[in-house]
Scaffold this motif. Structure first.
Motif, PDB file in Angstrom:
ATOM      1  N   ASP A   1     -14.025  16.388  25.553  1.00 13.38           N
ATOM      2  CA  ASP A   1     -13.615  17.592  24.844  1.00 13.38           C
ATOM      3  C   ASP A   1     -12.797  17.234  23.615  1.00 13.38           C
ATOM      4  O   ASP A   1     -12.971  17.777  22.533  1.00 13.38           O
TER       5      ASP A   1
ATOM      6  N   ALA B   1     -15.009  15.639  20.900  1.00 15.93           N
ATOM      7  CA  ALA B   1     -15.802  16.595  20.136  1.00 15.93           C
ATOM      8  C   ALA B   1     -14.952  17.274  19.079  1.00 15.93           C
ATOM      9  O   ALA B   1     -15.390  17.509  17.963  1.00 15.93           O
TER      10      ALA B   1
ATOM     11  N   THR C   1     -15.737  16.999  15.048  1.00 17.84           N
ATOM     12  CA  THR C   1     -15.948  18.195  14.251  1.00 17.84           C
ATOM     13  C   THR C   1     -14.919  18.296  13.150  1.00 17.84           C
ATOM     14  O   THR C   1     -15.230  18.615  12.005  1.00 17.84           O
TER      15      THR C   1
ATOM     16  N   SER D   1     -13.729  25.478  24.929  1.00 17.75           N
ATOM     17  CA  SER D   1     -15.137  25.842  24.818  1.00 17.75           C
ATOM     18  C   SER D   1     -15.735  25.278  23.533  1.00 17.75           C
ATOM     19  O   SER D   1     -15.023  24.891  22.597  1.00 17.75           O
ATOM     20  N   THR D   2     -17.055  25.262  23.473  1.00 13.96           N
ATOM     21  CA  THR D   2     -17.740  24.826  22.259  1.00 13.96           C
ATOM     22  C   THR D   2     -17.367  25.703  21.075  1.00 13.96           C
ATOM     23  O   THR D   2     -17.159  25.217  19.951  1.00 13.96           O
ATOM     24  N   ARG D   3     -17.227  26.993  21.324  1.00 12.10           N
ATOM     25  CA  ARG D   3     -16.849  27.915  20.241  1.00 12.10           C
ATOM     26  C   ARG D   3     -15.474  27.567  19.694  1.00 12.10           C
ATOM     27  O   ARG D   3     -15.247  27.588  18.473  1.00 12.10           O
TER      28      ARG D   3
ATOM     29  N   LEU E   1     -14.006  24.593  19.842  1.00 13.07           N
ATOM     30  CA  LEU E   1     -14.110  23.309  19.146  1.00 13.07           C
ATOM     31  C   LEU E   1     -14.657  23.504  17.730  1.00 13.07           C
ATOM     32  O   LEU E   1     -14.200  22.858  16.777  1.00 13.07           O
ATOM     33  N   LEU E   2     -15.628  24.395  17.599  1.00 14.65           N
ATOM     34  CA  LEU E   2     -16.141  24.712  16.266  1.00 14.65           C
ATOM     35  C   LEU E   2     -15.058  25.375  15.410  1.00 14.65           C
ATOM     36  O   LEU E   2     -14.992  25.151  14.193  1.00 14.65           O
TER      37      LEU E   2
END
Length: 329
Positions: free
Chosen positions: A6, A9, A13, A129-131, A133-134
């Protein structure tokens, strides 16, 4: 050290924007509650004839499993005769703020370590969450200054918390048997959620220890910002996972860091270690070995991996004790 997935990532990013180097300027804090950020940024070179203070212990961020691993490391080193909790200053960021607070109250480390082996009934499982991280990556992409980046993360945190500030405060309280500031130097890091200003709380800040630690552990996009004197604060790890440059001026520094990576507007533990050495300090940077990384797993916010992470830290301590002893004296 390999990145935990996590965190890795988030780093990949965030750094894709090729953001500028971390802050090097100086400005005074607008609020008396805590020390301002950037006055600590650079480790000045030691002047000939100047006297350095003795020993600093720096404890970095790394979630629930990071707390467990750090306490395992410290308990194992104490068993080997290295009592890092006797440092002249304790510096804690995020998970490290919890550990620094526990170590500072002088309760035997064996007792603190033993709590990590118990059923983590008071902890709450979560993950980035991926959201989210973005969102971290977007904040880095559109920020040119570190405070601007942290302010954007603060806005993300204010809009996306998954529990109330009081609920989160109760979780942190369950980790701290003693809610009073210790009578020893203890520095706890956080950032203002609105301005991005990096702050350092201590016993003279006029801020309760529980609130300072809650602020330092407020991971944006997971936990709500902490509310202190009408201001909102987020995780001190948004500036650096260790903020080890706060140990500038100490002769011997041990950095215990579940996460060592940085990039862009976030300084790495390794960079801080290099700066401290250049200023004349002896530095040991301790990070999870392969077995510990396996124990910690993919999600540092998973309470189910607390006990195995603590045991892994204790096992690793035996392998690093000799190296740490050469620094600690």
């Amino acid at each position: 050290m390999l990145k935990q997935p996590d965190e890795a990532a988030a780093s990949r990013t965030a750094t894709s924007a090729r953001a500028p180097e971390p802050e090097t300027g100086t400005r005074a804090s607008r609020r008396p509650a805590a020390r301002s950020s950037t006055e600590y940024r650079r480790s000045p070179r030691r002047k000939k004839g100047s006297q350095m203070k003795s020993r600093a212990l720096v404890l970095g961020g790394g979630g629930i499993t990071g707390i467990a691993w750090e306490l395992g490391i410290l308990a194992g080193l104490a068993e080997a005769g290295l009592h890092l909790g006797e440092a002249d200053v304790l510096i804690g960021t995020s998970a490290g703020s919890v550990v620094a607070s526990l170590v500072a109250d002088r309760v035997p480390l064996e007792e603190r370590y033993a709590t990590q082996l118990e059923d983590p009934v008071d902890e709450v499982a979560d993950r980035l969450s991926t959201r989210m991280l973005l969102g971290y990556g977007w904040a880095m992409l559109w920020s040119r200054q570190p405070e601007q980046y942290r302010a954007r993360l603060g806005a993300l945190a204010l809009a996306n918390a998954r529990m109330t500030p009081d609920e989160r405060r109760a979780v942190i309280a369950s980790r701290l048997p003693d809610l009073d500031w210790p009578d020893r130097p203890l520095k706890i890091t956080a950032s203002d959620a609105h301005t991005g200003e990096f702050v350092v709380f201590d016993r003279d800040s006029g801020v309760p220890l529980l609130d300072a630690v809650t602020a330092s552990c407020a991971v944006p996009g997971v936990w709500p910002p902490a509310q202190i004197n009408g201001r909102s604060y987020i995780d001190g790890g948004m500036r650096s996972a260790t903020n080890a440059d706060l140990a500038a001026g100490y002769e011997r520094v041990v950095i215990v860091a579940p996460v060592t990576v940085g990039g862009g507007l976030v300084s790495s533990a390794a960079r801080h270690a290099v700066e401290l050495r250049a200023a004349g300090a002896q530095v040991s940077l301790v990070s999870p070995d392969r077995a510990a990384r396996t124990a910690i797993g993919r999600n540092m916010l998973d309470p189910a991996r607390r006990a195995v992470s603590a045991r892994a830290g204790r096992a690793q301590a035996a392998a690093i004790a000799e190296e740490v002893a050469t620094i600690w004296g």
